[in-house]
Design a protein around this motif. Structure first.
Motif, PDB file in Angstrom:
ATOM      1  N   ASN B 458       0.845  -1.193   0.045  1.00 32.61           N
ATOM      2  CA  ASN B 458      -0.036   0.074  -0.154  1.00 32.61           C
ATOM      3  C   ASN B 458       0.835   1.178  -0.122  1.00 32.61           C
ATOM      4  O   ASN B 458       1.688   1.496   1.031  1.00 32.61           O
ATOM      5  N   PHE B 459       1.022   1.847  -1.184  1.00 31.72           N
ATOM      6  CA  PHE B 459       1.951   2.964  -1.200  1.00 31.72           C
ATOM      7  C   PHE B 459       1.428   4.332  -0.657  1.00 31.72           C
ATOM      8  O   PHE B 459       2.078   5.295  -0.627  1.00 31.72           O
ATOM      9  N   VAL B 467       4.401   9.740  -1.910  1.00 28.76           N
ATOM     10  CA  VAL B 467       5.253   8.432  -1.812  1.00 28.76           C
ATOM     11  C   VAL B 467       6.715   8.917  -1.668  1.00 28.76           C
ATOM     12  O   VAL B 467       7.476   7.848  -2.130  1.00 28.76           O
ATOM     13  N   THR B 468       6.853   9.937  -1.035  1.00 26.30           N
ATOM     14  CA  THR B 468       8.395  10.354  -0.960  1.00 26.30           C
ATOM     15  C   THR B 468       9.088   9.219  -0.301  1.00 26.30           C
ATOM     16  O   THR B 468      10.093   8.783  -0.763  1.00 26.30           O
ATOM     17  N   PRO B 469       8.523   8.610   0.768  1.00 30.67           N
ATOM     18  CA  PRO B 469       9.285   7.437   1.569  1.00 30.67           C
ATOM     19  C   PRO B 469       9.409   6.359   0.636  1.00 30.67           C
ATOM     20  O   PRO B 469      10.086   5.285   0.805  1.00 30.67           O
ATOM     21  N   ARG B 470       8.645   6.123  -0.502  1.00 29.16           N
ATOM     22  CA  ARG B 470       8.701   5.099  -1.273  1.00 29.16           C
ATOM     23  C   ARG B 470       9.440   5.272  -2.779  1.00 29.16           C
ATOM     24  O   ARG B 470      10.504   4.175  -3.062  1.00 29.16           O
TER      25      ARG B 470
ATOM     26  N   SER C  41       5.856  -1.901   6.639  1.00 30.78           N
ATOM     27  CA  SER C  41       4.319  -1.305   6.425  1.00 30.78           C
ATOM     28  C   SER C  41       4.681   0.186   6.605  1.00 30.78           C
ATOM     29  O   SER C  41       5.389   0.939   7.148  1.00 30.78           O
ATOM     30  N   ALA C  42       3.818   0.791   5.927  1.00 26.85           N
ATOM     31  CA  ALA C  42       3.794   2.426   5.662  1.00 26.85           C
ATOM     32  C   ALA C  42       3.704   3.156   7.031  1.00 26.85           C
ATOM     33  O   ALA C  42       4.023   4.057   6.977  1.00 26.85           O
ATOM     34  N   GLN C  43       3.082   2.449   8.005  1.00 27.36           N
ATOM     35  CA  GLN C  43       2.727   2.901   9.195  1.00 27.36           C
ATOM     36  C   GLN C  43       4.073   3.474  10.160  1.00 27.36           C
ATOM     37  O   GLN C  43       4.130   4.189  10.703  1.00 27.36           O
TER      38      GLN C  43
END
Lengths: 291, 565, 316
Positions: B458-459, B467-470, C41-43
């Motif tokens: 889950n982006f 989506v900077t972290p991705r 996880s994005a969390q």
């Protein structure tokens, strides 16, 4: 007296053993089945028109005996019989080799511990105890996590968790036997310790060793399926009976043949090894002849 | 690691780390302070009901989960499945309904610029709270509880899940028992949706606790939600009882039992035989869905999730650094076989990392086509020539690589084998190297030690397409960055768009920015998307009120409104 | 004897230390960790993960962590589960009852049935009964337990609807009948292999004994067959079974683990699997120490009993 006792417990001559073994019909059937499974796995794939990893997605879940696929096709349309044979190569080799390794280690450790007793025995058996304290699953998981899963590591892994039980049985036998007359006699005759251990004592413990060995093949082949179940073991697309059975689980209701084929193969192979062991036990232990 | 795969308990993490169907909130407009926070607080969308709920709670619901909820303090580090319990015991200030509307819960109204809850610059928040809410032990709920919760989150000794957004909250002031104000260090629009998943905890109980990470509360929580804590039999079930003094609609059932059934085959069997009323996370395995739909007295719901199933290439790994290779591999994937056959036609095709339901989703991205001939031609042109064994190579680098996923996930393992065959046809050799969840999602994934991974992610950052972290070049952990860019994707243009997007407040502008971003990512093939995630859930007939909600983390979000007809 | 006991006890304690060190090392050195579940996880960002790692004390050097854990354990503090924050001992004890229930029922079935089949099989060697028992035992030992359990569920729960498809009880029922109803399938599946093992060993042991010289001597002296069997044969045949019993505990635990997984039985085996999967170190170590202690006690008792009943073993 001592000499006579020594002779009585010596393994019977090969011919007599063979005669006794032949009388054991289940053992014979087991041997023949194993031979058939081994030959089928070794040469069967060359006789089939299907490659065991060839995917035919449009023909997935073909039931057995319909058309060219004798045992049907699996969840990717691959020929189940071809995979069963290739899986047999993997599973049977793992079972037998792991058993051999486990027995070798177990017998040596058990014999030394039982014969020498004292500090050596205590150290060895406490090591066995320590390893037996870990549930097999834990040892498998931990060891598997440290290695790359393939045929060799899986085999060694299974063997590594199987020798302790053998060592215990052998140790108990040797410890008990070395107090008997013939062992004391052998010492009196000036035999070397190694000779006494492996020529006199261990052969006298052959019955429980063979029983343990049969259980160990069963265990090894079964453990292969558990290793797959735990997420290690043989990686796809290669087949083993364990991973076939494992993959078939979720299709048990819709495509039961996928589970039945490898399940039966495992059951058949392991049962055969057990019967073979039983027959060998009778054959190798002449005292069994006495009614 | 998603819904369709892990069929037993051995890789329990399989479903949590990545790509668990995290239906998080990507509600329209929440991305912008100006346009996004204008939702009417009256948007109480209701499901159509053939019958009316009972006057008094009646009966019980047995909900099966394939993972075990173990974390009951809703602010601590937990996994998806824990939220199923949090939604019953606790309440957020507001939540997001299936249509994407903010609905007030503990708050009297959702703060907007119009109603004065938010300052025009998005820095000052004024929340009006309901004054008729009581904790399940009878103590009145007040603004002090909200303050306590926010402060607890920022307590350095507390093992909080994360502080994203919360860390910006300053100068919390309780101006009345039913009103709280605070200031944000900087405008941060996703905070609206972050708060929609932040459950408020009771001050009067937790302030007395010496260790915030371990107290009786952790295993017998007290909240303001529709259900009271009943009992927990570890490893087996959790029983919750109706909280009759609940401030909202419902609850209409007397008891909710969360039953832990780690094996998805057994879970489905128990649903089929009627021992289970509802199959929650991770629902019904795709291969059972067709049969399940024919079951008498059972209803099956297939809903989209916000995760995207894709092949994650490690862009620093030899062959994958070459865009031509990625494109050729993409063309050689028989996606239709993966979707229609392996996943029984349940998922939907996608070319983007953004879920199609989101406002930020970019239409009209180039469509994937299964075209091995074109793939071969691409590789020929790029100089990848067939060598020994039919495997291509270029400059001594062989076109061979491993692909990993959580072991035990049947459908993913099948997908991998299909990929092996598809890619072998174009001279690329792939080898499977699967591992248990606890191993693969450790350093192997985080530090980009893989060649390629088959994964569902889950982006979205909350509801936001940031989506900077991705994909930000500063978010590569293997290069010391802070984030989840394990692909090691780096693009100056993408970095520019990412920075621009977070500064924009106009929805239309943001839509353009993130649309361009999606085009770039698609063009660069930073990921090879396969399909958008889905979950199939079963509900016993007669149980009314189930509504799937892509904006919450679990479809258990509204059990309070479930009732037996 | 007292010296022997003290000696063995000292050995056992030393063993536990070794087990704990080896287990701790393997567990912590194995790839993956408790934070993998949050890692991607994005969390949670890397900062959050680092913070939790610090809060759990997992950033310290391994020997320090071990000594810390060991010191606390000696004081009775076995740590807290990373998952539910509960004290490890209370986590274990909350799962122990279910496992003991399952293992005890399976063992009772297995010992009674196995010994009976084994003795009868040895006495009536090659009879129809013996052949059937042998074949049956072989097959029982050859079927993968998880597969057998699944088929049992499929046949008895799905097709026939006789038994529940898993779980320990119907929530809210609590009657003995309900508990037994749920116990039948997992206990029998677990007992299957155990019965086969006991039966096989009992048969081997019995055959071994009845072919011994002293039995033949007794026969030659005209002692009644029933007396030979009960006084000499059975007693001596049961001796090696003490070792079997000691050896069976870990096997039983492993079997319980599988049965618990298949039948969604809320016991320690499944807790162990889950805890390994989540890398819940304190709980895994706790279960490890607990089961190791049990195994050691079992083997100690087996050795002592064996020494007591078999005078040929000299205690040194």
């Amino acid at each position: 007296m001592s000499t006579a006792a020594l002779q009585i417990v010596h393994p019977a001559p090969a011919h007599a053993a063979w005669l006794r073994f032949r009388r054991h019909r289940l053992a014979l059937a087991g041997a023949i089945t194993i031979l058939a499974l081994a030959l089928g796995s070794a040469f069967g794939p060359y006789l089939l028109p299907f490659d065991n990893t060839h995917i035919d997605i449009l023909n997935r879940f073909t039931p057995p005996l319909l058309g060219a696929h004798i045992l049907g096709t699996d969840e990717l349309g691959r020929d189940v019989l071809a995979r069963l044979m290739m899986g047999g190569r993997v599973s049977l080799s793992i079972g037998v080799i792991a058993m051999v390794i486990a027995m070798a280690v177990g017998i040596v450790v058990g014999a030394f511990a039982g014969f020498y007793g004292g500090v050596v025995g205590a150290v060895l058996m406490r090591l066995v105890d320590a390893l037996l304290c870990f549930p097999t699953i834990f040892l498998l998981l931990a060891l598997a996590a440290l290695t790359d899963p393939d045929l060799v590591t899986t085999t060694v892994l299974i063997a590594a968790t199987g020798w302790m039980g053998v060592a215990r049985v052998v140790e108990a036998q040797v410890r008990s036997l070395r107090e008997r007359e013939f062992a004391i006699a052998a010492v009196a005759f000036g035999s070397s310790n190694l000779r006494i251990m492996f020529r006199e004592l261990v052969p006298n413990a052959i019955a429980p060793i063979v029983v343990a060995a049969t259980l160990n093949v069963a265990r090894a082949i079964l453990l292969e399926s558990y290793v797959s179940y735990l997420g290690y073991g043989i990686q796809p697309p290669a087949a083993s009976w364990g991973n076939m059975l494992n993959n078939a689980q979720i299709y048990l209701t819709s495509a039961p043949w996928l589970a039945i084929a490898p399940g039966l193969a495992i059951t058949l192979a392991v049962t055969s090894f057990n019967f073979l062991g039983d027959g060998l036990r009778d054959a190798l232990d002449p005292r069994m002849n006495i009614p | 690691m998603s819904h369709e795969g892990a069929k037993r308990s051995i890789p329990p993490l399989a479903d949590v780390a990545l790509g668990f169907p995290t239906r998080r909130q990507f509600i329209q407009g929440s991305a912008s302070a100006a346009a996004g926070w204008t939702f009417s607080s009256s948007a109480f969308a209701q499901a159509e009901r053939p019958t009316n709920p009972p006057d008094k709670p009646r009966g019980q619901v047995i909900a099966a989960l394939s993972q075990e909820p173990t974390v009951f303090h809703p602010l601590m580090a937990g996994i998806e499945v824990d939220q199923a319990v949090w939604w019953q015991v606790f309440s957020p200030l507001w939540f997001i309904d299936p249509d994407g509307n903010f609905v007030p819960d503990l708050a009297r109204e959702v703060p907007t610029i119009e109603n004065g809850g938010l300052s025009a610059d998005g820095l000052t928040w004024k929340i009006k709270l309901r004054s008729d809410v009581k904790w399940q032990d009878g103590t009145p709920f007040t603004a002090e509880d909200v303050k306590f919760s926010l402060e607890l989150i920022n307590n350095p000794d507390f093992r909080v899940r994360n502080r994203v957004g919360h860390g910006l909250v300053k100068d919390i002031k309780v101006v009345a028992p039913d009103e709280i104000h605070w200031r944000m260090e900087q405008p941060y629009s996703p905070y609206m949706s972050i708060l929609s998943l932040t459950f408020i905890v009771p001050k009067h109980i937790l302030e007395k606790v010496s260790d915030p990470n371990a107290s009786p509360f952790h295993n017998a929580p007290i909240g303001t939600g529709p259900f009271r804590w009943g009992e927990r039999v570890p490893g087996d079930h959790i029983l919750l009882n109706a909280h009759t003094g609940y401030h909202g609609k419902g609850p209409y059932v007397e008891r909710v039992v969360f039953k832990y059934i780690p094996d998805l085959t057994v879970l489905y069997t128990q649903f089929r035989t009627g021992q289970v009323d509802y199959t929650g996370l991770q629902g019904i395995l795709p291969n059972f869905v067709q049969e399940a739909k024919t079951l008498k007295g059972r209803k099956i719901y297939v809903s989209s999730t916000s995760s995207v199933e894709h092949i994650a290439p490690n862009l620093e790994f030899g062959p994958f650094a070459d865009r031509a290779v990625r494109e050729a591999l993409y063309f050689a994937i028989n996606k239709q076989a993966i979707i229609d056959t392996l996943n029984y036609g349940l998922p939907t095709l996608t070319e983007s990392f953004v879920p199609q339901q989101a406002w930020s989703f970019q239409q009209g991205l180039p469509q994937h086509k299964y075209d091995p001939a074109k793939a071969n031609a691409l590789l020929d042109v790029a100089g990848w020539m067939r060598g020994s064994g039919g495997v291509r190579e270029k400059g001594g680098v062989k076109l061979e690589f491993t692909n990993s996923t959580t072991s035990g996930n049947a459908v993913r393992e099948q997908t991998q084998q299909l990929l092996i065959q598809d890619w072998r046809a174009i001279g690329a050799a792939m080898r499977v190297n699967n591992m248990p969840a606890a191993v693969i999602w450790g350093d192997y994934w985080a530090q980009s030690k893989f060649n390629s991974v088959l994964v569902s992610v889950n982006f979205m950052l909350g509801s936001d397409p940031d989506v900077t972290p991705r994909f930000g070049s500063g978010a590569i952990p293997a290069k010391g960055g802070r984030g989840n860019n394990t692909y090691q994707y780096q693009s100056a243009e993408v970095d520019r768009l990412l920075a621009q997007g977070t500064k924009q407040f106009d929805l239309a502008q943001r839509k353009t920015t993130y649309g361009d971003l999606q085009k770039l990512i698609r063009n660069d093939l930073a990921i090879l998307p396969l399909f958008q995630g889905f979950i199939a859930e079963g509900v016993k007939e007669g149980l009314q009120g189930f509504r799937s909600n892509i904006n919450t983390s679990t479809n258990c979000w509204n059990i309070r409104e479930w009732y037996w007809a | 004897m007292a010296r022997y006991l003290a000696n063995r006890l000292a050995q056992a304690i030393l063993l536990l230390v070794i087990v704990s060190a080896v287990g701790f090392a393997i567990l912590h050195l194995a790839p993956g960790g408790p934070l993998s579940q949050y890692a991607a996880s994005a969390q949670m960002t890397q900062d959050d993960l680092d913070r939790v790692t610090r809060q759990l004390g997992l950033d310290r050097p391994l020997p320090i962590q071990y000594l810390d854990w060991f010191g606390r354990m000696l004081k009775g503090d076995w740590g807290r589960s990373y998952r539910d924050g509960d004290a490890v001992l209370s986590v274990i004890s909350s799962h122990l009852g279910a496992t003991l229930e399952l293992m005890a029922s399976a063992t009772i079935i297995a010992v009674l049935l196995g010994c009976w089949i084994g003795v009868l099989g040895a006495l009536r060697r090659y009879s129809v009964f013996d052949t059937l028992a042998t074949v049956g035992a072989m097959i029982a030992l050859s079927i993968p337990t998880f597969w057998f359990g699944l088929i049992a569920i499929y046949v008895f729960s799905v097709k026939l609807g006789w038994l529940p498809g898993g779980n320990r009880e119907t929530v809210g029922d609590g009657s003995l009948l309900d508990l037994l109803h749920h116990l039948i399938a997992p206990a029998l599946v677990l007992a299957l292999v155990e019965t086969a093992i006991w039966g096989r060993f009992m048969r081997s042991s019995m055959l071994e004994v009845i072919n011994q010289d002293y039995i033949r001597t007794a026969r030659a002296k005209g002692m009644p067959e029933s007396r030979i069997l009960t006084v000499h044969a059975l007693r001596n045949a049961l001796l090696p079974m003490i070792t079997v019993a000691g050896l069976q505990f870990p096997t039983l635990l492993g079997g319980a683990l599988v049965a618990e997984t298949v039948f969604t039985w809320p016991g320690m085996g499944r807790l162990f699997l889950d805890s390994i999967g989540y890398r819940d170190y304190p709980v895994v170590m706790g279960i490890l120490m607990f089961s190791a202690t049990m195994v050691l006690i079992g083997s100690l008792l087996a050795d002592i009993l064996y020494a007591v009943v078999d005078p040929r073993i000299r205690v040194r």
